[in-house]
Motif scaffolding. Sequence first.
Motif, mmCIF file in Angstrom:
data_model
loop_
_atom_site.group_PDB
_atom_site.id
_atom_site.type_symbol
_atom_site.label_atom_id
_atom_site.label_comp_id
_atom_site.label_asym_id
_atom_site.label_seq_id
_atom_site.Cartn_x
_atom_site.Cartn_y
_atom_site.Cartn_z
ATOM 1 N N THR A 123 0.871 -1.173 0.000
ATOM 2 C CA THR A 123 0.000 0.000 0.000
ATOM 3 C C THR A 123 0.909 1.224 0.000
ATOM 4 O O THR A 123 2.137 1.097 -0.117
ATOM 5 N N HIS A 124 0.327 2.406 0.171
ATOM 6 C CA HIS A 124 1.143 3.622 0.205
ATOM 7 C C HIS A 124 2.070 3.665 1.415
ATOM 8 O O HIS A 124 3.089 4.364 1.399
ATOM 9 N N ASP A 125 1.759 2.889 2.490
ATOM 10 C CA ASP A 125 2.592 2.946 3.684
ATOM 11 C C ASP A 125 2.911 1.581 4.294
ATOM 12 O O ASP A 125 3.383 1.506 5.428
ATOM 13 N N ILE A 126 2.687 0.509 3.551
ATOM 14 C CA ILE A 126 3.033 -0.827 4.022
ATOM 15 C C ILE A 126 3.832 -1.538 2.935
ATOM 16 O O ILE A 126 3.476 -1.492 1.755
ATOM 17 N N MET A 127 4.889 -2.203 3.343
ATOM 18 C CA MET A 127 5.803 -2.850 2.408
ATOM 19 C C MET A 127 6.078 -4.281 2.866
ATOM 20 O O MET A 127 6.187 -4.557 4.060
ATOM 21 N N ALA A 128 6.161 -5.200 1.902
ATOM 22 C CA ALA A 128 6.635 -6.550 2.187
ATOM 23 C C ALA A 128 8.155 -6.529 2.080
ATOM 24 O O ALA A 128 8.715 -6.127 1.058
ATOM 25 N N VAL A 129 8.820 -6.956 3.151
ATOM 26 C CA VAL A 129 10.282 -6.907 3.228
ATOM 27 C C VAL A 129 10.807 -8.316 3.474
ATOM 28 O O VAL A 129 10.334 -9.012 4.368
ATOM 29 N N THR A 130 11.782 -8.727 2.673
ATOM 30 C CA THR A 130 12.338 -10.076 2.787
ATOM 31 C C THR A 130 13.829 -10.014 3.088
ATOM 32 O O THR A 130 14.574 -9.292 2.429
ATOM 33 N N TRP A 131 14.229 -10.770 4.112
ATOM 34 C CA TRP A 131 15.633 -10.934 4.466
ATOM 35 C C TRP A 131 16.081 -12.354 4.145
ATOM 36 O O TRP A 131 15.288 -13.298 4.258
ATOM 37 N N LYS A 132 17.343 -12.509 3.780
ATOM 38 C CA LYS A 132 17.960 -13.817 3.645
ATOM 39 C C LYS A 132 18.921 -13.998 4.811
ATOM 40 O O LYS A 132 19.836 -13.192 5.009
#
Length: 352
Positions: A123-132
């Motif tokens: 959304t405009h203020d939510i992000m999916a973030v992926t770490w390895k």
Amino acid sequence: MSWLKSLFGKAEPNKVHVRPGGEAFTVPNGETVLESALKLGLAYPHDCTVGTCGACRTRLITGKVEAITPFGYTLSKEELAAGYILACQALPKSDLELEVDIAASTTRQIVTPAQLIDTKPLTHDIMAVTWKTVEALTYQAGQYINVRWNGGDTHRSYSFASAPDVGGQHNVTCFIRHVPGGAFTDALFDGRAQEFSYELDGPHGQFWLRPGKGPILCIAGGSGLAPIVSLLQDAARKRVRRDCVLLFGARGERDLYGDAEISEIRSAWTAGFDYWPVLSEEQTETRRQGLVTDHIPAAIERLGPGASAYLCGPPPMIDAAIAMLVAHGMPMEQIFYDKFTDSSTASKQVAA
């Protein structure tokens, strides 16, 4: 001499018995329940240790405690009425019998270096973030990790946003909301965090689907959808056959996300599954209107008796939902939650 000892002698430690696990330990005068439990190596649920996160919420069955900081700063009036305390703030004044899941999690906590490998706006203020991660993480659906960056002591806590893989996994994804002025999320959303070094530790938390056959009411707000998606994906994979209503509160259409994940869950669900998005600041012909908590009575009626509730979102939503659920006859013992907070509030779960 005995009465002089009682007046001036060193107070005897109080005994604590815990159920359902049967653990027993003593708490010396001046120590909290949590301090003593951790010194003995017990896996007592906790995070902040200062009475703000609620992770050490415990039901006092018998006995008396003194609160260092009033429990009501974190616990709702419904929780207080049901006998809940915070172990990190509780000084025993007698022998105690407590109810809490010690070592209920079957996962091993680790600390591992990690690299941020992907970001995806939801959304405009939510992000999916992926770490390895260097070392594989194992967790229960609904738990969270602590994230540290650039060797600092400060951490932020984020829930896993997908069901766990058997045997652990190296790529872990969280849904993260931008908090303007946030020490981490400002850098994340303007791209600077791509170059940070990371250390993840976990898993943490006591939020997971409890065994049972009764229906499930899930309520999420904002990035609180992450642990709900994780929990429901895992339940669908395990062919859990329990009716479910998912309420998701948002301000407007632009704040809704996760349609693909929810659609996949609904397709795999082996019982009834209803998804009710609720908009608080925008009217449409296809969405429910008002606060997400306004729709709890209808959800309870839809599910019938014996339901349990799983809540994830900001503290005001959680507190309002608990009050509504209790008012409609749901016992506190059937209500499980994860409060998502940021730097403007003084407690744990998901921060800036």
